[in-house]
Scaffold this motif. Structure first.
Motif, short mmCIF file in Angstrom:
data_model
loop_
_atom_site.label_atom_id
_atom_site.label_comp_id
_atom_site.label_asym_id
_atom_site.label_seq_id
_atom_site.Cartn_x
_atom_site.Cartn_y
_atom_site.Cartn_z
N ALA A 60 -2.23 6.44 -1.78
CA ALA A 60 -1.04 5.60 -1.91
C ALA A 60 -1.02 4.79 -3.20
N ALA A 61 -2.06 4.88 -4.01
CA ALA A 61 -2.16 4.03 -5.21
C ALA A 61 -0.96 4.21 -6.13
N ASP A 62 -0.52 5.42 -6.35
CA ASP A 62 0.62 5.64 -7.24
C ASP A 62 1.91 5.06 -6.67
N TYR A 63 2.04 5.05 -5.35
CA TYR A 63 3.24 4.52 -4.71
C TYR A 63 3.43 3.04 -5.08
N TYR A 64 2.36 2.25 -4.98
CA TYR A 64 2.49 0.81 -5.21
C TYR A 64 2.84 0.49 -6.66
N SER A 65 2.26 1.18 -7.61
CA SER A 65 2.63 0.93 -9.00
C SER A 65 4.08 1.37 -9.25
N HIS A 66 4.50 2.42 -8.58
CA HIS A 66 5.87 2.94 -8.73
C HIS A 66 6.93 1.93 -8.26
N ILE A 67 6.60 1.12 -7.25
CA ILE A 67 7.59 0.18 -6.72
C ILE A 67 7.43 -1.23 -7.28
N GLY A 68 6.50 -1.42 -8.24
CA GLY A 68 6.46 -2.70 -8.92
C GLY A 68 5.19 -3.53 -8.78
N PHE A 69 4.22 -3.06 -8.02
CA PHE A 69 2.96 -3.78 -7.91
C PHE A 69 2.16 -3.63 -9.20
N THR A 70 1.38 -4.64 -9.54
CA THR A 70 0.47 -4.60 -10.68
C THR A 70 -0.94 -4.33 -10.17
N HIS A 71 -1.63 -3.39 -10.78
CA HIS A 71 -3.00 -3.08 -10.37
C HIS A 71 -3.90 -4.26 -10.72
N ALA A 72 -4.72 -4.69 -9.77
CA ALA A 72 -5.63 -5.82 -9.97
C ALA A 72 -7.06 -5.37 -9.73
N GLN B 60 7.32 -18.33 -3.08
CA GLN B 60 6.28 -18.49 -4.10
C GLN B 60 5.01 -17.72 -3.75
N THR B 61 5.08 -16.86 -2.77
CA THR B 61 3.90 -16.16 -2.28
C THR B 61 3.66 -14.87 -3.04
N ASN B 62 2.41 -14.63 -3.40
CA ASN B 62 1.98 -13.38 -4.00
C ASN B 62 1.53 -12.44 -2.88
N ILE B 63 1.78 -11.16 -3.03
CA ILE B 63 1.31 -10.18 -2.05
C ILE B 63 0.12 -9.45 -2.65
N VAL B 64 -0.95 -9.36 -1.88
CA VAL B 64 -2.12 -8.60 -2.29
C VAL B 64 -2.42 -7.57 -1.20
N LEU B 65 -2.88 -6.40 -1.61
CA LEU B 65 -3.22 -5.36 -0.64
C LEU B 65 -4.32 -4.47 -1.20
N LEU B 66 -4.95 -3.73 -0.32
CA LEU B 66 -5.91 -2.70 -0.69
C LEU B 66 -5.23 -1.37 -0.40
N ALA B 67 -5.05 -0.56 -1.41
CA ALA B 67 -4.34 0.71 -1.24
C ALA B 67 -5.29 1.85 -0.92
N ALA B 68 -4.86 2.70 -0.01
CA ALA B 68 -5.58 3.96 0.21
C ALA B 68 -5.45 4.78 -1.07
#
Length: 137
Positions: free
Chosen positions: A111-123, A100-108
């Motif tokens: 790397a911003a495009d990488y995270y959206s590409h693999i399923g992260f939602t921009h917050a 039930q854990t959400n993952i949060v990160l600060l992207a360089a």
């Protein structure tokens, strides 16, 4: 063949060398060994990727194992990028952080495009108070 391991009992020099080889070392205090060692030991969820005896990737997180996992660092050796190592490190971080854990990160920025590409939602609601900065009156 990449082997994944959980735990932060790691050789500090190997981890520093990985950060240099991944380019994340440019944005982390790898030359301040005491501070970097504290960063590593203070993380309560660390997943590593190994190609034989070579450390090729790391996911360093702080989690409550219930609601949130802060993925502080994701580093993969440049020589091993674009092979699914980072994605697998994140998948294992999600698995070991709890169902039930959400993952949060600060992207360089790079790397911003990488995270959206693999399923992260921009917050865009995230806020940062840097070390040494004080709250305003």
């Amino acid at each position: 063949m990449i082997e994944y391991r959980v735990g932060n009992a790691l050789d500090l020099d190997e981890v520093i060398e990985l950060y240099r080889a991944s380019t994340l070392g440019e944005r982390r205090p790898i030359d301040d060994r005491a501070r970097f060692a504290k960063m590593l030991s203070g993380a309560n969820l660390v997943i590593t990727a190994w190609a034989g005896d070579l450390l090729v990737g790391i996911s360093r997180s702080v989690t409550d194992y219930s609601y949130f996992t802060y993925l502080a660092d994701l580093a993969v050796r440049v020589s091993h990028q674009k092979q699914g190592v980072g994605k697998e490190l994140i998948r294992l971080t999600q698995l070991h952080g709890g169902p039930q854990t959400n993952i949060v990160l600060l992207a360089a920025p790079a790397a911003a495009d990488y995270y959206s590409h693999i399923g992260f939602t921009h917050a865009p609601q995230a806020w940062l108070l840097r070390a040494g900065e004080k709250l305003t009156e």
